[in-house]
Design a protein around this motif. Structure first.
Motif, short mmCIF file in Angstrom:
data_model
loop_
_atom_site.label_atom_id
_atom_site.label_comp_id
_atom_site.label_asym_id
_atom_site.label_seq_id
_atom_site.Cartn_x
_atom_site.Cartn_y
_atom_site.Cartn_z
N SER A 95 0.83 -1.21 0.00
CA SER A 95 0.00 0.00 0.00
C SER A 95 0.86 1.26 0.00
CB SER A 95 -0.93 0.01 1.21
OG SER A 95 -1.84 -1.07 1.13
N PHE A 96 1.96 1.25 0.72
CA PHE A 96 2.87 2.39 0.73
C PHE A 96 3.41 2.66 -0.68
CE2 PHE A 96 7.12 4.28 1.32
CZ PHE A 96 6.75 5.44 1.98
N GLY A 97 3.76 1.59 -1.38
CA GLY A 97 4.21 1.74 -2.77
C GLY A 97 3.12 2.36 -3.63
N MET A 98 1.86 2.01 -3.38
CA MET A 98 0.75 2.58 -4.14
C MET A 98 0.58 4.07 -3.82
SD MET A 98 -0.19 0.23 -6.10
CE MET A 98 -1.47 1.21 -6.83
N VAL A 99 0.75 4.43 -2.56
CA VAL A 99 0.65 5.84 -2.18
C VAL A 99 1.74 6.65 -2.89
CG1 VAL A 99 0.93 7.47 -0.25
CG2 VAL A 99 -0.50 5.42 0.03
N ILE A 100 2.95 6.11 -2.94
CA ILE A 100 4.02 6.80 -3.67
C ILE A 100 3.62 6.98 -5.13
CG2 ILE A 100 6.40 6.64 -4.52
CD1 ILE A 100 7.10 5.18 -1.93
N TRP A 101 3.10 5.92 -5.76
CA TRP A 101 2.68 6.00 -7.16
C TRP A 101 1.62 7.08 -7.35
CZ3 TRP A 101 -1.79 5.50 -9.97
CH2 TRP A 101 -1.64 5.39 -11.35
N GLU A 102 0.64 7.12 -6.46
CA GLU A 102 -0.43 8.12 -6.58
C GLU A 102 0.11 9.54 -6.38
OE1 GLU A 102 -3.60 6.71 -4.00
OE2 GLU A 102 -4.38 5.45 -5.62
N MET A 103 1.09 9.70 -5.52
CA MET A 103 1.70 11.03 -5.32
C MET A 103 2.50 11.44 -6.55
SD MET A 103 2.77 10.70 -1.29
CE MET A 103 3.96 11.99 -1.41
N VAL A 104 3.22 10.50 -7.14
CA VAL A 104 4.04 10.80 -8.32
C VAL A 104 3.17 11.14 -9.53
CG1 VAL A 104 5.59 9.72 -10.03
CG2 VAL A 104 6.07 9.48 -7.59
N THR A 105 2.09 10.38 -9.71
CA THR A 105 1.26 10.54 -10.91
C THR A 105 0.11 11.52 -10.73
OG1 THR A 105 -0.21 8.71 -10.33
CG2 THR A 105 1.76 8.18 -11.65
N GLY A 106 -0.33 11.73 -9.50
CA GLY A 106 -1.51 12.55 -9.26
C GLY A 106 -2.80 11.86 -9.66
N GLU A 107 -2.74 10.56 -9.86
CA GLU A 107 -3.89 9.77 -10.28
C GLU A 107 -4.30 8.79 -9.18
OE1 GLU A 107 -3.02 7.79 -13.98
OE2 GLU A 107 -2.11 9.59 -14.83
N THR A 108 -5.51 8.24 -9.33
CA THR A 108 -5.97 7.19 -8.44
C THR A 108 -5.68 5.85 -9.11
OG1 THR A 108 -7.74 8.59 -7.61
CG2 THR A 108 -7.98 6.23 -7.27
N ALA A 109 -5.00 4.98 -8.40
CA ALA A 109 -4.63 3.69 -8.96
C ALA A 109 -5.86 2.85 -9.28
CB ALA A 109 -3.74 2.93 -7.98
N TYR A 110 -5.81 2.19 -10.41
CA TYR A 110 -6.84 1.24 -10.84
C TYR A 110 -8.23 1.86 -10.91
CZ TYR A 110 -2.98 -1.74 -9.36
OH TYR A 110 -1.74 -2.29 -9.18
N SER A 111 -8.32 3.14 -11.25
CA SER A 111 -9.61 3.83 -11.27
C SER A 111 -10.55 3.28 -12.35
CB SER A 111 -9.41 5.33 -11.47
OG SER A 111 -8.75 5.60 -12.69
N SER A 112 -10.02 2.60 -13.35
CA SER A 112 -10.88 2.06 -14.40
C SER A 112 -11.38 0.65 -14.07
CB SER A 112 -10.14 2.05 -15.74
OG SER A 112 -9.02 1.20 -15.68
N PHE A 113 -10.98 0.12 -12.92
CA PHE A 113 -11.38 -1.22 -12.50
C PHE A 113 -12.34 -1.13 -11.32
CE2 PHE A 113 -7.11 -1.77 -14.25
CZ PHE A 113 -7.25 -2.90 -15.05
#
Length: 80
Positions: free
Chosen positions: A11-29
């Motif tokens: 989950s921490f890795g996902m938070v980093i990804w969301e901070m880097v991209t400014g997107e919500t992960a897996y929003s199309s799923f």
């Protein structure tokens, strides 16, 4: 599902990804599609090419398909 240090690190890795991209992960799923994709198929979001290398390294380690090989937070802290 039980929360473990390994799931928290993912989950921490996902938070980093969301901070880097400014997107919500897996929003199309749907939540079920995302969970199955992650657990059964190794689904991971694409890391932007311009992502800082240290953050890319941490995300990749946090998302290891083998949860026991994910870094402990003490290791992540030392990297940061």
């Amino acid at each position: 599902m039980t929360e473990t240090w390994m799931s928290n690190v993912y989950s921490f890795g996902m938070v980093i990804w969301e901070m880097v991209t400014g997107e919500t992960a897996y929003s199309s799923f749907s939540p079920v599609q995302a969970a199955v994709g992650i657990a059964a198929c190794g689904l991971r979001p694409e890391i932007p090419k311009d992502c800082q290398q240290t953050l890319k390294y941490i995300m990749t380690k946090c998302w290891n398909n083998n949860p026991s090989k994910r870094p402990h937070f003490s290791e992540i802290l030392a990297i940061l």
